[in-house]
Design an enzyme around this catalytic site. Structure first.
Site, PDB file in Angstrom:
ATOM      1  CE  LYS A 171      -0.246  10.706  -8.217  1.00 49.85           C
ATOM      2  NZ  LYS A 171       0.171   9.567  -6.562  1.00 49.85           N
ATOM      3  CB  SER A 192       7.225   7.895  -1.139  1.00 49.07           C
ATOM      4  OG  SER A 192       7.157   6.336  -0.540  1.00 49.07           O
ATOM      5  CG  HIS A 227       7.949   0.403   0.068  1.00 49.77           C
ATOM      6  ND1 HIS A 227       8.259   1.970   0.098  1.00 49.77           N
ATOM      7  CD2 HIS A 227       6.100   0.933  -0.482  1.00 49.77           C
ATOM      8  CE1 HIS A 227       7.153   2.892  -0.100  1.00 49.77           C
ATOM      9  NE2 HIS A 227       6.329   2.076  -0.945  1.00 49.77           N
ATOM     10  NE  ARG A 238       0.715   3.558   5.132  1.00 45.69           N
ATOM     11  CZ  ARG A 238       0.831   4.185   3.816  1.00 45.69           C
ATOM     12  NH1 ARG A 238       2.492   5.384   4.144  1.00 45.69           N
ATOM     13  NH2 ARG A 238      -0.041   4.844   3.007  1.00 45.69           N
TER      14      ARG A 238
END
Ligand code: PNS
Length: 164
Positions: free
Chosen positions: A41, A129, A17, A90
């Protein structure tokens, strides 16, 4: 003034990040990192904790602000007068999901919110993460994945969880 928003969960913020944040900050006059408050979540860190960690690790970049939002990104972006979202790509596996979000945001915002993708530097291409959380939960070494301040916060969090 060229402004951009970099939305995400940042649970926790990683070197991947930070790589995107630093590069975006060189391209735009102001970058707002927007932490999603996703009430569907259960994150490891609260929104407040994630905002504080991001402020700490981006404190040396003068044109970066950290905020949070709840609801739709297009509504938040409109509320701060921003028309560009930044996302990191990514690997090709990210593409389908990111394309879907970017297209939906353009459609919902009637073309007001566009997305710019930055390809993640190769050394962080497989960092995320959830892997950081999993490694830390088993006491593994996350020092290559997150800054020392974040590493300490993650360790502290798992110490608290394991003591329960
Ligand atoms: O770090 P993440 O979890 O991959 O970030 C995903 C995020 C926050 C960019 C995305 O879920 C989002 O913008 N959510 C807000 C809700 C929204 O605007 N949904 C419409 C687009 S599908």
């Amino acid at each position: 003034m060229k402004k951009a928003v970099y939305p995400g969960s940042f649970d926790p913020v990683t070197y991947g990040h930070l790589d995107i944040i630093r590069r975006a900050a060189e391209m735009f006059d102001e970058v707002t990192i927007a932490v999603l408050d996703n009430r569907a979540k259960t994150p490891l860190f609260s929104v407040d904790e994630r905002v504080k960690m991001l402020r700490k690790v981006t404190g040396d970049i003068p044109n970066v602000k950290v905020d949070w939002f709840f609801g739709l990104l297009i509504d938040y972006a409109r509320s701060i007068g921003v028309h560009t979202a930044i996302r990191g790509l990514r690997a090709v596996t990210d593409f389908e999901y990111e394309l879907q979000i970017a297209q939906t945001n353009r459609l919902l915002s009637h073309g007001e919110l566009d997305t710019i993708f930055l390809t993640t530097s190769l050394e962080y291409a497989y960092l995320n993460s959830s892997a950081v959380r999993e490694i830390a939960s088993f006491n593994g070494d996350i020092s290559q994945c997150v800054p020392p301040f974040v590493e300490e916060k993650v360790r502290e969090k798992y110490r608290q969880i394991q003591a329960q």
